[in-house]
Design a protein around this motif. Structure first.
Motif, PDB file in Angstrom:
ATOM      1  N   MET A 282      -6.363  -2.256  -3.742  1.00 27.29           N
ATOM      2  CA  MET A 282      -6.880  -2.479  -2.389  1.00 27.29           C
ATOM      3  C   MET A 282      -8.083  -1.602  -2.097  1.00 27.29           C
ATOM      4  O   MET A 282      -8.986  -1.982  -1.349  1.00 27.29           O
ATOM      5  CB  MET A 282      -5.775  -2.222  -1.362  1.00 27.29           C
ATOM      6  N   GLU A 283      -8.108  -0.423  -2.688  1.00 27.77           N
ATOM      7  CA  GLU A 283      -9.263   0.442  -2.492  1.00 27.77           C
ATOM      8  C   GLU A 283     -10.518  -0.157  -3.117  1.00 27.77           C
ATOM      9  O   GLU A 283     -11.631   0.046  -2.618  1.00 27.77           O
ATOM     10  CB  GLU A 283      -8.986   1.817  -3.096  1.00 27.77           C
TER      11      GLU A 283
ATOM     12  N   ALA B  25      -9.842  -4.936  -1.187  1.00 29.26           N
ATOM     13  CA  ALA B  25      -8.678  -5.259  -0.356  1.00 29.26           C
ATOM     14  C   ALA B  25      -8.655  -6.732   0.016  1.00 29.26           C
ATOM     15  O   ALA B  25      -7.578  -7.343   0.120  1.00 29.26           O
ATOM     16  CB  ALA B  25      -8.677  -4.393   0.908  1.00 29.26           C
TER      17      ALA B  25
ATOM     18  N   ARG C  72       0.833  -1.207   0.000  1.00 28.62           N
ATOM     19  CA  ARG C  72       0.000   0.000   0.000  1.00 28.62           C
ATOM     20  C   ARG C  72       0.868   1.258   0.000  1.00 28.62           C
ATOM     21  O   ARG C  72       0.545   2.254  -0.638  1.00 28.62           O
ATOM     22  CB  ARG C  72      -0.916  -0.016   1.220  1.00 28.62           C
TER      23      ARG C  72
ATOM     24  N   ARG D 237      -2.170  -0.062  -4.246  1.00 27.01           N
ATOM     25  CA  ARG D 237      -3.007   0.777  -3.384  1.00 27.01           C
ATOM     26  C   ARG D 237      -4.383   0.974  -4.023  1.00 27.01           C
ATOM     27  O   ARG D 237      -5.419   0.887  -3.357  1.00 27.01           O
ATOM     28  CB  ARG D 237      -2.321   2.122  -3.164  1.00 27.01           C
TER      29      ARG D 237
END
Length: 429
Positions: A26-27, A30, A16, A23
């Motif tokens: 994952m948003e 995740a 992340r 990142r």
């Protein structure tokens, strides 16, 4: 093995922080990234413990991750860095664990290091190959989809409801002005030759190779005018449906901040707002042996099928030796080739006596009649074109009148002779 849950969270945190692509992933989801990291670390560590049993399972896991991330558009570089980060964390954990539990055995890690990093490199290679294979498959699917969309436009079978999606996928305005160009080179030349040698200066063209119709050929969908915001992407190209790259629109020369013509107007001019089919022909460059038909201009993608059929007719009206025919400028010839049976009957009825002369005599008579018609009925100009005396032309024309029983002073007879000559020269014997 007991520390893998903690290691998973540490690697998630590191990804992340260091990898913007992860990142962003994952948003979106995740938990799927966490599950992927957890499975990879577990199988990789287990395969270090029992390589004979779990080596292939670990490779399959890495292969699946490579395919999944390619499918979701994660950059390959980010994926490979993630694997190396994971390998580095596993190695550091081995060093820390050994140092903490049995410091005297730390020196033995030297013998393990090569195995660990060879393992990491091997799995990076597996991931990269899976990623590239998936990327090729995705590209093929995309190209095939674009090929089918282009074929449906040209066939006139595209559904109205599908036109917005087609326009977006092909990068063409749904309500633009279009024409279709059909280019055909002599047999033996490849499609790449036509694609690479037929150019339209300053206009955006989407090329499509047609293998199914008689004679084949390359169709070009020419964008003549659209909206300024549609000019961001150049035309695409495809040998078997996937889009070909045509020249990108160019702004008019001399466009400075103080110029009278605004940049938007320059862009619209570059797209050819005022370009008609005749201008398309003037902008065309192609080998002399190429036969090219140009359709009339149509409005909107929904009319591309009609334009394609008219381009087919224009090509049939093109001389066998090569050239460019704009349909709107050769409508009488287009009428003849559109009804080949009637055209052949007309040629036989009107020109039959001339066609049955000895070949050398026949060719002279047909050439003279053709030249006279091309020179608007001027015997003097026809003589200059044929390199003979004016009286020679007049004598030949009188003989043509006698053999065909048609008078060159009667307009209706001249029309018949003109159409019959077109049928004879354009239709296969």
């Amino acid at each position: 093995m007991a520390g893998l849950p903690e290691l998973t969270e540490r690697l998630m945190t590191l990804l992340r922080e260091r990898e913007p692509a992860y990142r962003a992933a994952m948003e979106v989801d995740a938990e799927s990234v966490r599950d992927e990291v957890r499975r990879s670390l577990r199988l990789n560590v287990e395969s270090l413990i029992r390589p004979g049993e779990l080596r292939e399972a670990a490779r399959r896991c890495s292969w699946a991750i490579g395919r999944a991330r390619a499918d979701r558009g994660l950059p390959l570089d980010a994926l490979l860095r993630a694997f190396r980060l994971g390998g580095g964390m596993v190695w550091q954990e081995l060093v820390d664990e050994t140092t903490r539990r049995q410091p005297s055995d730390a020196r033995l890690l030297v013998h393990v290091a090569a195995d660990v990093w060879n393992f990491v490199d091997d799995h990076c290679a597996v991931v990269a190959e899976a990623y590239r294979q998936t990327e090729r498959e995705l590209m093929w699917r995309r190209e095939n989809r674009l090929r089918l969309m282009t074929a449906a436009l040209l066939d006139g079978t595209a559904r109205i409801a599908d036109l917005p999606a087609t326009a977006a996928a092909l990068g063409l305005p749904e309500q633009g002005r279009y024409a279709v160009v059909l280019a055909r080179l002599p047999s033996g030349r490849t499609f790449a030759d036509a694609w690479g040698q037929v150019h339209l200066s300053g206009l955006r063209v989407l090329w499509y190779r047609d293998r199914d119709r008689d004679g084949g050929g390359s169709y070009g969908i020419v964008l003549l005018a659209g909206h300024p915001h549609d000019e961001g992407e150049p035309g695409h190209g495809h040998e078997s449906g996937l889009l070909d790259t045509g020249p990108e629109p160019m702004a008019a020369a001399g466009g400075s901040p103080g110029a009278d013509v605004t940049r938007d107007e320059e862009r619209l001019r570059a797209y050819g707002r005022d370009v008609d089919a005749g201008e398309i022909a003037r902008r065309l460059t192609a080998p002399p042996v190429a036969r090219i038909g140009v359709s009339p201009v149509v409005e909107g993608l929904a009319a591309i099928g009609d334009a394609r059929r008219l381009a087919d007719t224009a090509l049939r009206a093109c001389p066998r030796a090569g050239g460019t025919v704009v349909l709107e400028e050769h409508l009488p010839a287009a009428l003849v080739v559109s009804a080949p049976v009637l055209g052949a009957a007309l040629a036989e009825r009107v020109l039959g006596p001339l066609l049955r002369l000895d070949p050398s005599d026949r060719d002279v008579m047909l050439e003279t009649l053709t030249a006279w018609l091309a020179c608007d009925g001027s015997a003097q100009r026809a003589a200059g074109r044929l390199y003979c005396h004016r009286n020679t032309v007049l004598n030949r024309l009188r003989r043509c009148e006698h053999l065909t029983s048609r008078s060159l002073s009667r307009p209706s007879d001249v029309v018949e002779l003109s159409l019959a000559l077109a049928a004879h020269s354009l239709l296969d014997p």
